[in-house]
Design an enzyme around this catalytic site. Structure first.
Site, PDB file in Angstrom:
ATOM      1  N   ARG A   1       0.820  -1.211   0.000  1.00  0.00           N
ATOM      2  CA  ARG A   1       0.000   0.000   0.000  1.00  0.00           C
ATOM      3  C   ARG A   1       0.856   1.264   0.000  1.00  0.00           C
ATOM      4  NH1 ARG A   1      -5.929   0.324   2.300  1.00  0.00           N
ATOM      5  NH2 ARG A   1      -6.529   2.225   1.273  1.00  0.00           N
ATOM      6  N   CYS A   2       1.814   1.307  -0.905  1.00  0.00           N
ATOM      7  CA  CYS A   2       2.610   2.513  -1.018  1.00  0.00           C
ATOM      8  C   CYS A   2       3.315   2.476  -2.356  1.00  0.00           C
ATOM      9  CB  CYS A   2       3.651   2.603   0.095  1.00  0.00           C
ATOM     10  SG  CYS A   2       4.883   1.301   0.041  1.00  0.00           S
TER      11      CYS A   2
END
Ligand SMILES: Cc1cc2nc3c(=O)[nH]c(=O)nc-3n(C[C@H](O)[C@H](O)[C@H](O)COP(=O)(O)OP(=O)(O)OC[C@H]3O[C@@H](n4cnc5c(N)ncnc54)[C@H](O)[C@@H]3O)c2cc1C
Lengths: 800, 288
Positions: A381-382
């Protein structure tokens, strides 16, 4: 008569509207269509025999008992894949990875053999019946030990190779050295500094743990020579290219479909041995083969994230103005380098590590190392390694503030890149497109009454009977997302553009097909809103389709917050091509010159005359019915968007925690998240993405970790131990925003879904450490679970 | 996560179930709520040849008051404990503790009998039963026998129950409403987790003096612990910081936890002490 403008506007449900998610109706009724929902006639099931130990030589594999079980069709090992040259496969990071362990096992739970059976129950029994004899070797779990002179050689297949995909390898367990910035200049800043600080920190190994595990259904049609594969992939087009390259089947005969995907978070970007094996099995047996991981397999063998051992240093003036930054990282990549980063960036965008600050001199260096652990190192998630970078710089700024006894907010204000400095080129060469950090910071501090909180904290500290310690965390992060400009970003040589194809139908509805693939982001909702605003057609009649490589235009997929920055721009520009053609048709229909027309919500009208107009719906009909002489009929467009730059969303997060002095439990009393993602397409979806990202950030900071014992046995690989917060644990989130549009993006949008993960994790650490700051503590490694915090309470002499 | 194949029967009566147990001998396992047994089977830690599902035997269910005792059928689920008005009034420790067990899905199927019979030191009912001085009714081919909770748990997954016996019901004395107070304090990492440490306390205070105390600990030894010395440290005197400290020290002295991801020996022992302290204070505040 003409409806009022605002009604016409509202009817579109376009950009800026909190349109309800189109996807939810099917998901909340159990009508989603996930990979494991796919059933095909004659389908067989694959299961995997996995290594019980972390490092061993395989002496012998006996398949007989397994093959004797009725319903078992095949048992395959590396030796069976060898003639096809598929026992090893290239990774996205320029390394190779064993598809099935070839003579040697490199991590516990590694794929050793596969069994194919009539159903998954028989397959599970057959897995138990395959007898593998191992000769155990010493396991190397610690990357520092891996680099010791006499450390065991982990990758014998690379013996003697001193040159890796990213330059020199200086040790047999070393993968690459990658650096960025100006070392001499940074060193000079440190020599001249009035103050310096140094902090070591470990960003633990975590796992994205999407609710749906990985899997696929591979179906090779021996008569047509065509391969169709349903797969849990965040990048189906890349999978098609890789599968074609590995199998030799022309790309046009390979069809990859990502149906509904139950969360990815970076875990579903790479190509896993399980996929390759299922495809091989289908080709060999001529029947569809399904493979679905269970939770333990997902947590133990598919891509993890982080595992960065970082040392940060800041040089500064006595007043707290930062003059230099140095960062050194030992990156544990596990047994194979199968990171999913743009090809030229083995440490991703880690060099965003100068953060939101105007730092004149900076240098960072990352060394990748092999250990006997599962491979990975993906962007959970980045954007690629941005979480690690933001964590480091935000921690360092806190450490410096503490050393100089300057308030955390103050030191940030002092060092922020100022609004008028944008576009700003960082010491690492990134060109920050836009930002306004001071305004955002002030907004947050006022909203939470920061001064009042500090006063309360002082009172709590002064009260020996207080059952809790109070901590205030503050973070001001900048992300770099939307990979990326193809001049610097590619995957396997394919530029990281993305694409959109829009067809407007005669009756004024439309379908858009994209190179991205939603996994919970709500593309079907938000993409339609962009088209609605651009073309003046109601979003309700705009279908969005993704994930089928036979119908969608080529794109690099969804991860690294790239969908809106890249594909979103492609949508806008494809729409604008249609818009331009529509204008010509409108002029033709109204028998005026194009210059006499103006666009108004859903129509072209004669300038200054509301009665003379053609709506986009009228124009669509005309495009198929009576286009102007010489014009191609139809109303459609394709756009491949190659971004000129990344986008740089930012935010200011503040967190207040109360730590139980007796148990070490941390309660998040307040969490205030201000995000600036530029233009906001759907505020409700933005809030939802932020809530989700904060919750995952909370999970990482407070509980998630994959640990190993000294023999390399993975621990905590079930959801009993691996922390997935439920509604009970999840704090209440307060969200806020400012809007600083991206100057180079056609919509001004920057991407948002990963900011809350990137930004919140250091905020929790900042808050927990702050609770101990008056006791001289400058850093605590995650996860901040009760047990670890209690150990700090003991070490700091705090009693209840 | 798929168990090997196994046989299955679902008897309707207790005698039928007992007969099936004799028939299948060591291969047989009782299936209650399945929330301990099935995970172990899926991991292939347990590979029973035959499951005897006792969910359809009506006499094993339900909570009633009879002859001055509260009788709880072994097949009563956690949620039924939580919802029982009779328990809320007469043995409030049980519904309070059941709320802290696992999560709603598990509580919908998991049974008090299964939780006890499993003999897992991580389970909560063993310590609660000890603190309640409960009696377990075991039924086997040789008839029925009663075992006090304090004598039932022998080691991890080991109990006094024979392989052909069924735990049929749990008997508890109702609280004397005017002087008994109880509490269960459980430290856990998250919803659905087993205890890092837990303490169950039952107290009676008459005229300002502790007249009865029972303390039992969860998940800090190979079995639930009956903290007798800790309880004794409270009895016969008014409750003071000093007596609580003495009880806490005595409780910690008998802890023998195993290190795992929840914590090391030191932490778990300290938390057993902390939970004991909190449970004593809470129980005392409920003695009215
Ligand atoms: C995610 C999760 C979290 C959990 N957290 C907790 C927790 O916090 N606290 C806690 O206490 N428990 C917890 N549990 C365990 C849960 O409470 C189980 O339901 C319970 O331990 C077993 O009860 P059961 O009815 O499910 O029994 P089963 O699983 O069906 O049986 C367990 C064992 O007992 C035997 N057995 C069952 N009933 C009888 C009987 N009447 N007579 C003789 N033998 C019998 C079975 O043969 C088997 O060996 C958790 C379980 C899960 C899956």
């Amino acid at each position: 008569m003409n409806a009022p403008l605002k009604d016409r506007q509202a009817a579109l449900q376009g950009m800026g509207e909190s349109r309800l998610r189109k996807e939810d109706a099917r998901f909340i009724q159990g009508k989603g269509n996930y990979v494991d929902d796919i059933k095909m006639p004659g389908m067989l099931f694959m299961d995997i025999v996995r290594a019980p130990v972390a490092h061993a030589r395989i002496k012998k594999i006996n398949k007989e008992a397994a093959l004797a079980i009725p319903g078992v069709h095949a048992v395959l090992t590396a030796d069976d894949l060898k003639p096809l040259k598929l026992h090893w496969m290239p990774t996205l990071a320029g390394d190779v990875q064993a598809v099935l362990a070839d003579e040697k096992v490199h991590f516990q739970m590694q794929e050793v053999a596969i069994v194919i059976a009539d159903d998954r129950y028989i397959a599970a029994d057959a897995v138990e019946a395959v007898v593998v004899e191992y000769d155990e070797l010493p396991a190397v779990i610690d990357p520092f030990k891996a680099l010791e002179q006499d450390a065991p050689i982990l990758r014998e297949d690379l013996a003697g190779k001193t040159e890796g995909a990213h330059g020199k390898r200086y040790h047999h367990n070393h993968i690459f050295t990658w650096d960025s910035g100006d070392k001499e200049k940074a060193d000079a800043a440190f020599s001249a500094a009035q103050v310096t600080v140094e902090q070591k920190m470990f960003y633990q190994r975590v796992h994205p743990c999407p609710l749906e595990t990985c899997g696929c259904v591979a179906s090779f049609d021996p008569i047509r020579g065509e391969l169709t594969t349903y797969i849990t992939s965040q990048a189906p087009h890349v999978v098609r290219t890789v599968v074609s390259m590995l199998s030799g089947i022309p790309e046009s005969k390979v069809r990859i479909i990502s149906p509904d995907i139950g969360g990815g978070f970076g875990n579903k970007v790479g190509i896993y041995p399980g996929y390759v094996c299922a495809i091989v099995a289908s080709i060999v047996l001529g029947r569809p083969v399904k493979w679905i991981e269970d939770r333990i397999e997902n947590l133990s063998s598919t891509a993890f994230a982080r595992d960065y051992h970082m040392t940060g240093e800041l040089a500064a003036t006595n007043e707290g103005k930062i003059t230099g930054l140095r960062v050194n990282v030992i990156a544990d990549h596990g047994a194979f380098d199968s990171c999913a980063d743009p090809t030229k960036f083995p440490a991703g965008m880690f060099h965003i590590v100068s953060g939101s600050y105007d730092i004149p001199a900076a240098y960072c260096r990352v060394d990748g190392v092999y250990t006997n652990k599962a491979p990975g190192g993906v962007a959970y998630r980045c954007s690629f390694r941005v979480t690690e970078a933001v964590y480091l710089i935000e921690r360092m700024v806190d450490v410096l503030a503490q050393k100089l006894n300057i308030d955390k907010a103050e030191i940030r204000r002092k060092n922020f890149i100022r609004k008028e400095q944008f576009p700003y080129t960082s010491a690492f060469g990134f060109e920050y497109d836009s930002g306004d950090y001071h305004t955002a910071l002030d907004k947050v501090l006022n909203a939470v009454d920061y001064k009042g909180l500090r006063k309360e904290q002082a009172a709590t500290r002064a009260n020996p009977n207080s059952p809790t310690l109070m901590g205030i965390g503050l973070v001001s992060f900048t992300e770099v997302v939307g990979a990326g400009p193809s001049k610097i970003c590619d995957i396997l040589g394919v530029g990281m553009f993305d694409s959109c194809e829009i067809r407007v139908h005669p009756t004024g509805s439309a379908i858009a097909r994209m190179g991205t693939i939603t996994q919970g982001q709500g593309h079907q909702t938000t993409y339609a809103q962009i088209i609605a605003t651009e073309l003046g057609l109601p979003s309700e009649v705009i279908q969005v389709e993704e994930g089928d490589t036979s119908t969608a235009p080529y794109g690099l997929g969804t991860y690294g917050s790239r969908s809106t920055p890249v594909a979103g721009a492609a949508i806008a520009l494809a729409s604008r091509k249609i818009h331009a053609k529509a204008k010509k048709i409108a002029a033709h229909l109204l028998e005026v010159s194009e210059n006499d027309l103006e666009w108004e919500i859903d129509r072209f009208k004669l300038k200054g005359d509301d009665s003379k107009f053609k709506t986009m719906k009228d124009i669509a009909w005309a495009a198929y019915h009576q286009p102007p002489a010489g014009m191609e009929p139809g109303l459609e467009a394709v756009h491949y968007y190659d971004p000129p730059n990344f986008t740089y969303p930012f935010g200011i997060y503040l967190c207040v925690v109360d730590i139980d002095k007796a148990t070490g439990e941390t309660k998040v009393r307040r969490f205030y998240a201000l995000d600036d993602c530029g233009t906001r397409i759907n505020p409700m979806i933005i809030d939802g993405q932020i809530h989700g990202g904060l919750t995952e950030g909370y999970a990482v900071a407070m509980g998630q970790q994959l640990t190993f014992d000294a023999q390399g046995n993975i621990q905590g690989n079930t959801l009993m131990d691996y922390f997935l917060p439920t509604a009970v644990e999840t704090p209440k989130w307060e969200t806020d925003f400012t809007v600083t549009p991206s100057p180079h993006h056609p919509l001004g949008a920057k991407g948002v879904a990963e900011s809350p993960h990137v930004g919140s994790i250091p905020t929790f650490t900042s808050a927990v450490v702050d609770a101990f700051a008056h006791l001289g503590v400058t850093h605590m490694n995650m996860p901040h679970n009760a047990y670890r915090v209690w150990q700090q309470l003991q070490a700091s002499g705090v009693t209840s | 996560m798929i168990p090997p194949s196994f046989g299955y029967s679902a008897p309707r009566t207790l005698p039928e179930a007992l007969q099936l147990m004799v028939q299948h001998g060591d291969a047989a396992k009782i299936l209650a709520g399945g929330h301990s047994l099935l995970p172990m089977m899926k991991l292939r830690f347990a590979e029973p040849g035959h499951l005897i599902d006792i969910n359809r035997i009506p006499e094993l269910k339900g909570i009633r008051e009879e002859n001055g005792l509260i009788k709880i059928g072994a097949m009563t689920t956690e949620n039924e404990l939580i919802d029982s008005v009779l328990l809320q009034q007469k043995v409030p420790l049980l519904p309070e503790a059941a709320r802290l067990i696992a999560d709603p899905q598990v509580r919908n199927r998991g049974t008090i009998g299964g939780d006890i019979a499993h003999g897992d030191p991580g389970n909560d009912h063993p310590a609660i039963s000890i603190a309640l001085d409960a009696t377990f009714i075991l039924t086997g081919p040789r008839g029925q026998r009663n075992v006090a909770a304090a004598n039932f748990f022998l080691g991890t997954y080991m109990t006094d129950m024979q392989s052909d016996e069924i735990l049929t019901s749990i008997h508890v004395k109702p609280f004397s409403t005017n002087k008994t107070g109880s509490a269960y304090c459980k430290l856990k990492r998250k919803t659905g987790d087993f205890a890092t440490a837990g303490a169950a306390v039952v107290l009676e205070i008459s005229a300002g003096v502790v007249s009865l105390a029972r303390i039992a600990l969860t998940n800090v030894a190979p079995t639930a612990l009956n903290a007798k010395a800790a309880a004794a440290a409270l009895v016969g005197k008014p409750l003071t910081d000093a007596s609580i400290k003495a009880a806490v020290d005595a409780a910690m002295a008998i802890c023998d936890p195993a290190e795992d991801l929840r914590g090391d020996i030191e932490y778990k022992t300290a938390m057993a002490g902390e939970m004991t302290k909190r449970a004593i204070r809470l129980a005392a505040s409920r003695c009215k």
